[in-house]
Scaffold this active site. Structure first.
Site, PDB file in Angstrom:
ATOM      1  N   GLU B 277       0.827  -1.208   0.000  1.00 53.19           N
ATOM      2  CA  GLU B 277       0.000   0.000   0.000  1.00 53.19           C
ATOM      3  C   GLU B 277       0.866   1.266   0.000  1.00 53.19           C
ATOM      4  O   GLU B 277       0.529   2.258  -0.643  1.00 53.19           O
ATOM      5  CB  GLU B 277      -0.980  -0.019   1.184  1.00 53.19           C
ATOM      6  N   GLU B 280       2.054   1.766  -3.453  1.00 50.14           N
ATOM      7  CA  GLU B 280       0.965   2.303  -4.267  1.00 50.14           C
ATOM      8  C   GLU B 280       0.749   3.791  -3.964  1.00 50.14           C
ATOM      9  O   GLU B 280       0.587   4.612  -4.866  1.00 50.14           O
ATOM     10  CB  GLU B 280      -0.302   1.509  -3.946  1.00 50.14           C
ATOM     11  N   CYS B 297      -8.937  -2.087   3.527  1.00 52.20           N
ATOM     12  CA  CYS B 297      -8.862  -3.288   4.375  1.00 52.20           C
ATOM     13  C   CYS B 297     -10.221  -3.687   4.906  1.00 52.20           C
ATOM     14  O   CYS B 297     -10.430  -4.828   5.286  1.00 52.20           O
ATOM     15  CB  CYS B 297      -7.952  -3.055   5.572  1.00 52.20           C
ATOM     16  N   SER B 317      -7.568   1.709  -2.583  1.00 50.39           N
ATOM     17  CA  SER B 317      -6.325   0.986  -2.793  1.00 50.39           C
ATOM     18  C   SER B 317      -6.630  -0.342  -3.473  1.00 50.39           C
ATOM     19  O   SER B 317      -7.625  -0.996  -3.158  1.00 50.39           O
ATOM     20  CB  SER B 317      -5.654   0.730  -1.446  1.00 50.39           C
ATOM     21  N   LYS B 356     -16.176  -9.767   6.967  1.00 48.30           N
ATOM     22  CA  LYS B 356     -15.123 -10.610   6.384  1.00 48.30           C
ATOM     23  C   LYS B 356     -15.718 -11.894   5.823  1.00 48.30           C
ATOM     24  O   LYS B 356     -15.171 -12.488   4.901  1.00 48.30           O
ATOM     25  CB  LYS B 356     -14.057 -10.945   7.446  1.00 48.30           C
ATOM     26  N   GLU B 359     -16.657 -10.796   2.522  1.00 47.34           N
ATOM     27  CA  GLU B 359     -15.475 -10.567   1.693  1.00 47.34           C
ATOM     28  C   GLU B 359     -14.933 -11.885   1.125  1.00 47.34           C
ATOM     29  O   GLU B 359     -14.610 -11.978  -0.060  1.00 47.34           O
ATOM     30  CB  GLU B 359     -14.390  -9.869   2.508  1.00 47.34           C
ATOM     31  N   GLU B 364     -14.231 -11.980  -6.688  1.00 43.21           N
ATOM     32  CA  GLU B 364     -12.827 -11.646  -6.939  1.00 43.21           C
ATOM     33  C   GLU B 364     -11.893 -12.589  -6.195  1.00 43.21           C
ATOM     34  O   GLU B 364     -10.755 -12.807  -6.622  1.00 43.21           O
ATOM     35  CB  GLU B 364     -12.512 -10.221  -6.463  1.00 43.21           C
ATOM     36  N   CYS B 501     -11.330  -2.429  14.051  1.00 43.08           N
ATOM     37  CA  CYS B 501     -11.635  -3.860  14.147  1.00 43.08           C
ATOM     38  C   CYS B 501     -11.810  -4.345  15.584  1.00 43.08           C
ATOM     39  O   CYS B 501     -12.532  -5.303  15.831  1.00 43.08           O
ATOM     40  CB  CYS B 501     -10.548  -4.673  13.464  1.00 43.08           C
TER      41      CYS B 501
END
Lengths: 168, 671
Positions: B277, B280, B297, B317, B356, B359, B364, B501
């Protein structure tokens, strides 16, 4: 219905736009917009409610909450004629229920259904329309019929039924 | 300082905005279902009624304190009222407590016990509503809802979404998503905060422990577990240990005893995220953007951007979250080390997070239908498995992490708190840009509990404007400011859950949530301090991973395994609405009237198109529909003619659309 009334949806979108321009693009414009839709369709189609949520920047859940809260809105398509039988105290003691039953029998509504299969009639009981002096009272699409009896209401429905046939 | 009398005692108060706060400060735990200091006052549950001298029984949560008030909290009338309220709630509640995942942490159960309710004088509700299992993260059981509205206000006020609301009225009132749809079909971002605040079992985390046991008990399957940073400082709370006590060693030991083959730390892939990151970010800073750079994230935040801010999708990102970086590395590289097929490996994540779960199921992250992460368990679920296995968690002999993904730096560990990702990236960027490691004070500005904070960080000659938000309503507010030019920032970090989190919805359900989150936060910072390394780039195992598999940050190899891309997403399932022409007509034309397209003028396009179609006499040939979102929001307004997708349509482009319609009309004729 869509073929016979082309551009109906577009028409309502334009009317909703007019309401928004008049009252502002804010949550308080929600109920007037829902009224406009109810007026046009006699119920609130789901896709239009999503559109209203989008336009007013409120969540669809809130629009649905308001739409289901008020008795003036319906999420189910209502009949061409909405017959409301007043069952407030005054009407009840003067025999509103026999009138209600006569209507259901006449338009062949059974099993607690509110709208006839041909989409012509919706029959519902309401709590007091505020015309107790004329009890028992029936309203049909907002028009008030006082001092009803089971026989009289059948005659009135007969005339509606014919008009309905002509229109549809 | 003012004074009032509570149960005969003189009590002083100062800042408190309502009587309930004053009473609780005086040490009296007045019961409530619907009062939460972070949400608006609702006053629905009537449990906090008190007797105010001269004014009768009032709900203390929305009564402002006044000097000289004489309050009683426990008169016979008040006790009677509370018991009646509880009995009525219980009569309407599915009381199958033994089979409820919230048994033991249920507020209704607790208060029924506390008020000694052993008999319910009212009949049990006989109607049962079906459960909603559609969401990958949350289960909704309307039969257990007590209508406190906590979830409604949480989603609307803290997350700025409003998935749930009260619908219908009187005895028919329910809390549900729009149009009585299922949670999986609406705009829910799966953060699970509704379930975290629900006092009963009406909203719960989807339980998937059985799948974990199945994999563990299958001798052919190698079970690889990753543990997120925020788990280690929260798990103890499930076992009566104080909040913020680090139990990573016990968690690893417990997993091994259960039968997991490898136990790793997600902080390792967090270190990897930092390198990717930062690379990037520096690239974006040097090559004109796109800025601001958004962290990615948090899967709830990513879905939020996909649904509501498609124009900012390029700002996210491209780095996968640490969970997903771990998944692809384990399945496609670690499996090679073990000389096994990825199909024989089962990756389980232990996460503080319900999103999550969503996710891991994203397309993907399932190349060829094989998920990188097979199963996501929350802290709550792992605790259940530990209890099921009969372990004495607090007294387990700690065990260490496996290598290579078990060696971590402090930078990876602080990913679990709001501001942690930024700090970890800044630590690395500081070295990159100044050549020396940062001192604690250089980056202290990032640490704060404010829901929204913007600060300038000096990295040598470069000034970086950093924004950190937690809670999606705060993020939304910031995004609006960025959008209309009120704020200019370089980096935006967003975590959907309050506190980051550590405050995730998969964490243990505790009474004093805010205090727990605070303790977990400082514990993670302590954990960072106690580690030898604080810079992700210093992690020798990370260096090793680059050397063996990934070359360098941002390389093609790193991109293949550690990066991804996101696309716009519709908010709510639904059908396109007919706009009035013949629904059976051969040419299907859809104009998107979803939010983004609507705001960009799709109504004008629709009007112009209708006029043109009528003028051309094509009304019988065209089925015109208003679509709700074609999921290409960034390039709207969208018009779809047959299979042709036309982007960025304005009224002056209508001739082109008409041309396409005519072309489409010819195609079936020529066949």
């Amino acid at each position: 219905m869509l073929q016979t009334e082309p551009q109906r949806h577009l028409g309502i979108l334009q009317r909703l736009d007019t309401v928004m321009q008049r009252l502002g693009q804010q949550p308080s414009t929600l109920i007037p917009m829902l009224q406009e839709i109810q007026d046009e369709y006699r119920y609130l189609p789901e896709d239009l409610l999503t559109y209203v949520a989008t336009a007013l920047n409120v969540s669809p859940a809130t629009v649905y909450g308001v739409a289901t809260f008020y008795a003036q809105f319906s999420l189910e398509p209502k009949g061409k004629y909405v017959i409301q039988v007043c069952d407030g105290t005054a009407c009840h003691v003067r025999g509103s229920m026999p009138v209600y039953e006569a209507i259901c029998k006449k338009v062949r509504l059974i099993d607690g259904k509110a709208t006839t299969d041909d989409g012509l009639f919706t029959v519902e009981s309401v709590s007091c329309v505020g015309a107790c002096a004329a009890a028992p009272v029936v309203t049909i699409n907002g028009e008030v019929y006082g001092k009803m009896t089971p026989d009289a209401i059948v005659v009135i429905i007969d005339t509606l039924d014919k008009r309905g046939d002509e229109v549809s | 300082m003012n004074t009032m009398t509570i149960n005969g005692q003189q009590v002083q108060y100062e800042q408190e905005t309502n009587l309930l706060e004053v009473i609780r400060k005086a040490g009296i735990d007045l019961p409530t279902f619907c009062y939460h200091s972070e949400l608006s006052v609702y006053g629905a549950c009537r449990m906090c009624m008190v007797d105010v001298n001269g004014r009768g029984a009032l709900a203390s949560c929305h009564t402002p304190p006044e000097p000289g008030m004489v309050i009683k909290t426990n008169t016979p009338e008040l006790r009677h009222m509370r018991k009646i309220s509880l009995e009525l709630l219980l009569a309407n509640h599915d009381r199958e407590c033994t089979a409820c995942s919230r048994s033991g942490s249920c507020k209704l159960q607790e208060l029924a016990q506390r008020f000694g309710i052993q008999e319910i004088r009212f009949g049990q509700r006989d109607k049962r509503t079906p459960l909603d299992h559609s969401s990958p993260s949350i289960v909704r059981d309307p039969n257990k809802c007590i209508l406190c509205g906590d979830c409604v206000r949480m989603c609307e006020e803290v997350q700025g979404i409003g998935v749930l609301d009260f619908t219908h009225r009187g005895s028919k009132i329910t809390v549900s998503p729009a149009f009585n749809k299922q949670l999986g079909d609406v705009e829910c971002v799966n953060c699970g905060q509704c379930a975290a605040i629900c006092p009963t079992g009406a909203l719960t985390v989807k339980a998937q422990t059985e799948q974990a046991w199945r994999a563990i008990h299958d001798p052919k399957t190698t079970v690889v577990v990753q543990i997120a940073p925020a788990i280690r400082v929260a798990m103890g709370e499930e076992f009566q240990m104080p909040a913020g006590q680090s139990t990573l060693g016990q968690i690893a030991a417990a997993l091994r005893l259960m039968g997991a083959d490898y136990v790793f730390d997600t902080s390792f892939t967090a270190d990897l995220t930092v390198l990717e990151e930062t690379h990037e970010l520096v690239n974006r800073l040097q090559n004109d953007g796109p800025l601001p750079h958004f962290t990615s994230c948090c899967p709830a935040w990513v879905k939020f951007v996909e649904q509501y801010y498609p124009e900012f999708l390029p700002n996210l990102s491209s780095c996968r979250s640490p969970q997903q970086m771990f998944g692809s590395l384990a399945k496609y590289r670690f499996s090679q080390d073990l000389e096994m097929s990825p199909d024989d490996m089962f990756v389980i994540s232990i996460m503080p997070c319900t999103a999550k779960k969503f996710e891991a199921q994203r397309e993907e992250f399932q190349p060829g239908g094989r998920p990188d992460v097979d199963l996501v368990l929350t802290t709550q679920e792992l605790a259940k498995m530990i209890r099921e296995d009969g372990m004495d968690f607090a007294h387990l002999e700690p065990s260490s992490m496996d290598m290579p993904f078990g060696f971590v730096t402090g930078a990876g560990v602080i990913f679990g708190v709001s501001g942690g990702v930024s700090e970890a990236v800044l630590r690395h960027a500081f070295v990159e840009l100044t050549g020396k490691p940062p001192q604690a004070q250089d980056l202290a500005v990032v640490r704060s509990t404010e829901g929204q904070r913007i600060t300038d960080v000096q990295l040598g000659d470069t000034t970086l404007r950093l924004a950190v938000a937690h809670g999606l309503a705060q993020a939304k507010d910031l995004l609006e400011k960025i959008k209309n030019g009120e704020e200019r920032v370089d980096v935006l970090e967003v975590m959907a859950c309050p506190g980051g989190c550590v405050g995730g919805a998969g964490q243990p359900i505790v009474q004093q949530r805010a205090q727990s989150v605070e303790k977990r936060t400082s514990a993670l910072y302590r954990e960072d301090k106690g580690l030898q390394l604080h810079q992700s780039a210093q992690n020798p195992m990370v260096k090793d991973v680059y050397q063996r598999w990934l070359e360098k940050p941002g390389s093609d190899k790193a991109h293949a395994l550690l990066h991804t891309h996101y696309g716009s997403r519709r908010r709510i399932s639904g059908t396109a609405m007919e706009m009035g022409y013949a629904p059976q007509a051969p040419v299907d034309v859809q104009v998107c009237v979803g939010t983004s397209c609507y705001l960009k003028g799709s109504m004008q396009v629709l009007k112009a198109l209708t006029d043109q179609v009528s003028q051309a006499g094509l009304t019988d040939n065209v089925r015109l529909r208003g679509a709700f979102c074609c999921q290409q929001c960034a390039s709207g307004p969208m018009v779809i003619v047959g299979d042709d997708v036309v982007a960025g349509v304005s009224p002056k482009d209508i001739p082109d659309v008409m041309h396409r319609i005519r072309q489409q009309m010819e195609i079936p004729a020529s066949r």
